[in-house]
Design an enzyme around this catalytic site. Structure first.
Site, PDB file in Angstrom:
ATOM      1  N   GLU A 188       0.848  -1.196   0.000  1.00 24.90           N
ATOM      2  CA  GLU A 188       0.000   0.000   0.000  1.00 24.90           C
ATOM      3  C   GLU A 188       0.878   1.240   0.000  1.00 24.90           C
ATOM      4  OE1 GLU A 188      -2.914  -0.402   3.152  1.00 24.90           O
ATOM      5  OE2 GLU A 188      -3.676  -2.250   2.291  1.00 24.90           O
ATOM      6  N   HIS A 214      -9.061   9.378   2.821  1.00 21.01           N
ATOM      7  CA  HIS A 214      -8.620   8.279   1.948  1.00 21.01           C
ATOM      8  C   HIS A 214      -8.824   8.724   0.508  1.00 21.01           C
ATOM      9  CE1 HIS A 214      -8.118   4.371   0.112  1.00 21.01           C
ATOM     10  NE2 HIS A 214      -7.807   3.842   1.279  1.00 21.01           N
ATOM     11  N   ARG A 256      -0.582   8.873   1.762  1.00 19.98           N
ATOM     12  CA  ARG A 256      -2.004   9.120   1.548  1.00 19.98           C
ATOM     13  C   ARG A 256      -2.366  10.609   1.519  1.00 19.98           C
ATOM     14  NH1 ARG A 256      -5.600   5.012   4.951  1.00 19.98           N
ATOM     15  NH2 ARG A 256      -4.740   3.468   3.540  1.00 19.98           N
ATOM     16  N   HIS A 280     -11.543   9.467   6.478  1.00 14.46           N
ATOM     17  CA  HIS A 280     -11.300   8.032   6.666  1.00 14.46           C
ATOM     18  C   HIS A 280     -10.799   7.680   8.061  1.00 14.46           C
ATOM     19  CE1 HIS A 280     -10.269   3.952   5.530  1.00 14.46           C
ATOM     20  NE2 HIS A 280      -9.003   4.150   5.831  1.00 14.46           N
ATOM     21  N   ARG A 290      -1.158   8.889   9.218  1.00 16.39           N
ATOM     22  CA  ARG A 290      -0.972   7.452   9.467  1.00 16.39           C
ATOM     23  C   ARG A 290      -0.533   6.722   8.200  1.00 16.39           C
ATOM     24  NH1 ARG A 290      -4.566   2.846   8.844  1.00 16.39           N
ATOM     25  NH2 ARG A 290      -6.056   4.309   7.952  1.00 16.39           N
TER      26      ARG A 290
HETATM   27  P1  FAD Z   1     -14.082   0.184  15.648  1.00 10.74           P
HETATM   28  O1  FAD Z   1     -13.780  -1.067  14.969  1.00 10.74           O
HETATM   29  O2  FAD Z   1     -14.661   1.286  14.836  1.00 10.74           O
HETATM   30  O3  FAD Z   1     -15.099  -0.155  16.819  1.00 10.74           O
HETATM   31  C1  FAD Z   1     -15.656   0.880  17.603  1.00 10.74           C
HETATM   32  C2  FAD Z   1     -16.689   0.265  18.529  1.00 10.74           C
HETATM   33  O4  FAD Z   1     -17.117   1.223  19.490  1.00 10.74           O
HETATM   34  C3  FAD Z   1     -17.951  -0.200  17.816  1.00 10.74           C
HETATM   35  O5  FAD Z   1     -18.324  -1.425  18.379  1.00 10.74           O
HETATM   36  C4  FAD Z   1     -18.976   0.879  18.183  1.00 10.74           C
HETATM   37  O6  FAD Z   1     -20.321   0.457  18.154  1.00 10.74           O
HETATM   38  C5  FAD Z   1     -18.531   1.220  19.587  1.00 10.74           C
HETATM   39  N1  FAD Z   1     -18.955   2.534  20.078  1.00 10.74           N
HETATM   40  C6  FAD Z   1     -18.695   3.750  19.531  1.00 10.74           C
HETATM   41  N2  FAD Z   1     -19.242   4.718  20.299  1.00 10.74           N
HETATM   42  C7  FAD Z   1     -19.847   4.097  21.350  1.00 10.74           C
HETATM   43  C8  FAD Z   1     -20.601   4.548  22.473  1.00 10.74           C
HETATM   44  N3  FAD Z   1     -20.864   5.848  22.698  1.00 10.74           N
HETATM   45  N4  FAD Z   1     -21.076   3.627  23.345  1.00 10.74           N
HETATM   46  C9  FAD Z   1     -20.866   2.295  23.153  1.00 10.74           C
HETATM   47  N5  FAD Z   1     -20.173   1.812  22.098  1.00 10.74           N
HETATM   48  C10 FAD Z   1     -19.668   2.715  21.212  1.00 10.74           C
HETATM   49  N6  FAD Z   1      -6.968   0.106   9.001  1.00 10.74           N
HETATM   50  C11 FAD Z   1      -5.981  -0.760   8.751  1.00 10.74           C
HETATM   51  O7  FAD Z   1      -5.007  -0.845   9.506  1.00 10.74           O
HETATM   52  N7  FAD Z   1      -6.048  -1.560   7.649  1.00 10.74           N
HETATM   53  C12 FAD Z   1      -7.087  -1.527   6.769  1.00 10.74           C
HETATM   54  O8  FAD Z   1      -7.121  -2.274   5.817  1.00 10.74           O
HETATM   55  C13 FAD Z   1      -8.134  -0.602   7.026  1.00 10.74           C
HETATM   56  N8  FAD Z   1      -9.182  -0.503   6.167  1.00 10.74           N
HETATM   57  C14 FAD Z   1     -10.228   0.313   6.510  1.00 10.74           C
HETATM   58  C15 FAD Z   1     -11.345   0.343   5.681  1.00 10.74           C
HETATM   59  C16 FAD Z   1     -12.455   1.095   6.025  1.00 10.74           C
HETATM   60  C17 FAD Z   1     -13.666   1.132   5.141  1.00 10.74           C
HETATM   61  C18 FAD Z   1     -12.430   1.856   7.226  1.00 10.74           C
HETATM   62  C19 FAD Z   1     -13.620   2.672   7.642  1.00 10.74           C
HETATM   63  C20 FAD Z   1     -11.294   1.857   8.034  1.00 10.74           C
HETATM   64  C21 FAD Z   1     -10.197   1.090   7.680  1.00 10.74           C
HETATM   65  N9  FAD Z   1      -9.046   1.054   8.483  1.00 10.74           N
HETATM   66  C22 FAD Z   1      -8.049   0.189   8.193  1.00 10.74           C
HETATM   67  C23 FAD Z   1      -9.031   1.720   9.768  1.00 10.74           C
HETATM   68  C24 FAD Z   1      -9.378   0.686  10.859  1.00 10.74           C
HETATM   69  O9  FAD Z   1     -10.343  -0.209  10.342  1.00 10.74           O
HETATM   70  C25 FAD Z   1      -9.916   1.313  12.110  1.00 10.74           C
HETATM   71  O10 FAD Z   1      -9.089   2.357  12.516  1.00 10.74           O
HETATM   72  C26 FAD Z   1      -9.977   0.261  13.218  1.00 10.74           C
HETATM   73  O11 FAD Z   1     -10.773  -0.819  12.812  1.00 10.74           O
HETATM   74  C27 FAD Z   1     -10.563   0.863  14.484  1.00 10.74           C
HETATM   75  O12 FAD Z   1     -10.767  -0.158  15.395  1.00 10.74           O
HETATM   76  P2  FAD Z   1     -11.387   0.203  16.797  1.00 10.74           P
HETATM   77  O13 FAD Z   1     -11.519  -1.071  17.560  1.00 10.74           O
HETATM   78  O14 FAD Z   1     -10.650   1.313  17.407  1.00 10.74           O
HETATM   79  O15 FAD Z   1     -12.852   0.795  16.444  1.00 10.74           O
HETATM   80  C1  SIN Z   2      -7.345   0.402   2.492  1.00 12.60           C
HETATM   81  O1  SIN Z   2      -7.588  -0.791   2.315  1.00 12.60           O
HETATM   82  O2  SIN Z   2      -7.066   1.192   1.595  1.00 12.60           O
HETATM   83  C2  SIN Z   2      -7.416   0.937   3.881  1.00 12.60           C
HETATM   84  C3  SIN Z   2      -6.134   0.751   4.548  1.00 12.60           C
HETATM   85  C4  SIN Z   2      -6.037   1.641   5.730  1.00 12.60           C
HETATM   86  O3  SIN Z   2      -6.860   2.525   5.948  1.00 12.60           O
HETATM   87  O4  SIN Z   2      -5.072   1.463   6.472  1.00 12.60           O
END
Ligand code: FAD
Ligand code: SIN
Length: 537
Positions: A115, A244, A290, A351, A386
């Site tokens: 990437e 993104h 990015r 993103h 990032r």
């Molecule tokens: P999340 O997985 O977003 O989980 C947050 C949780 O908190 C959820 O369960 C939600 O319901 C809960 N929550 C929120 N507010 C409250 C509240 N007030 N009360 C109770 N619960 C609450 N990163 C990479 O490293 N590689 C990738 O390939 C990548 N691809 C991505 C593709 C997309 C489409 C997106 C959107 C992001 C991507 N990212 C990627 C970024 C990465 O996915 C996220 O940064 C990461 O998954 C965040 O994980 P997390 O556990 O912090 O939060």
């Molecule tokens: C992607 O698959 O392009 C998302 C990767 C990332 O947000 O780290």
């Protein structure tokens, strides 16, 4: 008091679930999550997890790429720690049952993707649905664990901290600010409940919904940052919202990402006339960092007046595209775009939030017993931009460290318990029949953040955005005290506060660096601004 657990985990994404699995070795865990348990950015992650897993790669290369992407603001000690922990955390996922894609030529090896900004192939992935595979396996493990219970559709409103208890006369001193748990809206029963924990963990994910166009799911309303800030947690680097470069541009596609891995496999950005343009902006062309790719697309669109650019991978064999990117292929086909034959219309969209609740290298905030992990946190790993696929990695590494640190703390504090917190005061609240005003404010905030606090900023735009957010916040305050809380109203209050924090940080930084680009200060200024922007109440 309604529920009590040793560990209260707020959020069921990669960070919350990974923490819960480790913490359950030493105590009881309550996971609360505001939607269904699978909903969150983790479930939609496409590209994968960056880690040094190939003989041809070295920790030093990944460290260098991360530091370069972060434009001088990464904390090098944290970068080193996270990257060196990476392979161990990936192995643990595999041991839990995560099925990563294998190299088709050598079935014994993981297939490693590439990437933007990575000097080597190092992204471990499950085709183009890595997040879904990881989330599914973590959930299975959590659900099989007797020490863990998940409460779906429970939304945290605010934390229960020392100052709240002092106000109610329950404890005397204000010193040593401590977190005791949280008040939650039980969305299905429409009542407020309190959850107490010896340790509370915010793992609430990102803030993309603050902007009109985003790759993020609906839960990403920045609740954790807002909740933490209101409780007195230090917040840092909110000006660094990552856009993104390639989200699908189609009137019926709500928020669908076209993974950077598509460019990693040879995809090229072209304009409407089919001309590549990234060579004009950076020697790494389509695989530049990015922030650079998103800004270049923005410039191209402003110059041409077109609504989107295109991502072309049609020169690759159709079978390869369908096997490597089955989810993207199928989804685009639903919109009558055959990515094996047609360039994909794409635009940048909000993103990832590089800033957030400031933590130490174990995920601990400045409030006692309160941790922040995953996207909600600002750990020092990402700096001003990032590096792709470093986010899932950060979630894994910090979840483990935080759980181990919290367990040590609890071991020495066995008697620590608080069972007497005040009921949530609903005051003179009445049912709101004016939901239309709430949705109008939602829309206004997201639009103004997109228009005034987007990829390119100016002082004037930031000032205008600040004034408008202040007016909306006054309205929300009135609403909040006069009406019964609903999920929409709580999220509105949070996106308004998070917008204010982004605008404040962006206004404080008088330079351009990484994701923060201000036309009034177009240069990077290491003499004055090679530091985090930290704010708190
Ligand atoms: P999340 O997985 O977003 O989980 C947050 C949780 O908190 C959820 O369960 C939600 O319901 C809960 N929550 C929120 N507010 C409250 C509240 N007030 N009360 C109770 N619960 C609450 N990163 C990479 O490293 N590689 C990738 O390939 C990548 N691809 C991505 C593709 C997309 C489409 C997106 C959107 C992001 C991507 N990212 C990627 C970024 C990465 O996915 C996220 O940064 C990461 O998954 C965040 O994980 P997390 O556990 O912090 O939060
Ligand atoms: C992607 O698959 O392009 C998302 C990767 C990332 O947000 O780290």
């Amino acid at each position: 008091m309604d529920i009590y657990a040793d560990y209260l985990v707020i959020g069921s994404g990669i960070a919350g679930l990974s923490f819960a699995l480790e913490a359950a070795k030493t105590g009881t865990v309550a996971i609360v999550t505001k939607d269904s348990k699978i909903e969150g950015s983790t479930n939609y992650a496409q590209g994968g997890i960056a880690s040094v897993l190939d003989f041809d790669d070295k920790f030093e290369y990944h460290i260098k790429d991360t530091l370069e992407s972060g434009s001088g603001l990464c904390h090098e000690d944290v970068v080193r720690m996270v990257i060196m922990d990476g392979p161990k955390r990936i192995k643990e996922l595999i041991d839990l049952g995560v099925n990563f894609s294998q190299d088709t030529d050598d079935g014994q090896k993981l297939d490693l993707g590439r990437e933007g900004g990575h000097s080597k192939r190092r992204i471990v992935h499950t085709q183009d649905r890595t997040g879904h595979e990881v989330e599914k396996v973590l959930l299975e493990r959590v659900e099989a664990n007797k020490n863990i219970r998940i409460y779906e559709y429970h939304m945290v409103i605010d934390l229960i901290t020392t100052s709240k208890l002092v106000k109610q006369g329950i404890i005397a001193s204000k010193s040593n600010k401590t977190c005791w748990g949280a008040y939650l809206l039980d969305i299905k029963e429409n009542r407020v409940v309190s959850f107490l924990g010896k340790v509370t963990v915010l793992a609430t994910g990102g803030t993309g919904k603050v902007y009109l166009y985003t790759s993020n799911p609906d839960i990403a309303t920045g609740d954790g940052v807002a909740i933490g800030y209101r409780a007195g947690v230090k917040v840092a680097n909110m000006e660094f919202m990552q856009f993104h470069p390639t989200c699908l541009y189609h009137p019926e596609a709500k928020n669908f990402l076209i993974s950077e891995a598509v460019r990693g496999e040879g995809g090229i950005l072209i304009d409407k006339k089919g001309r590549p343009f990234m060579h004009k902006y950076h020697p790494l062309k389509d695989l530049a960092f990015r922030d650079i790719v998103a800004r270049s697309i923005d410039i191209e669109l402003k110059k041409s007046g077109e609504e989107c650019v295109y991502l072309d991978i049609t020169h690759k064999p159709a079978d390869f595209i369908k096997n490597r990117f089955p989810h993207i292929y199928e989804t685009c086909l639903q919109f009558h775009i055959d990515i094996t034959k047609d360039p994909i219309p794409v635009v940048p969209a909000a993103h990832y939030m590089c800033g957030g609740l400031l933590t130490d290298s174990d995920g601990l905030t400045n409030i006692k017993n309160l941790y922040a992990i995953g996207e909600v946190a600002c750990t020092g790993l990402h700096g001003a931009n990032r590096l792709a696929s470093n986010s899932l990695l950060e979630g894994l590494v910090f979840a483990k460290r935080a759980a181990q640190k919290a367990a040590l703390y609890l071991k020495n504090k066995k008697d620590m318990e608080l069972r007497n917190v005040p009921e949530w005061d609903i005051g003179s609240a009445t049912d709101s029949e004016e939901m239309v005003v709430v949705s109008h404010n939602w829309d206004e905030i997201r639009r103004l953040m997109w228009n005034y606090v987007g990829i390119v900023r100016t002082n004037k735009r930031l000032e205008r955005a600040k004034r408008r957010i202040e007016n909306i916040q006054d309205e929300i305050k009135e609403y909040y005290w006069n009406f019964i809380v609903t999920k929409d109203l709580l999220e509105l209050r949070n996106i308004a506060l998070v917008s204010e924090l982004i605008i404040t940080c962006a206004s404080l930084r008088k330079e351009s660096r990484g994701l923060h680009y201000n036309l009034d200060y177009p240069e990077r200024d290491d003499t004055h601004w090679k530091r985090d922007t930290v704010i708190w109440i």
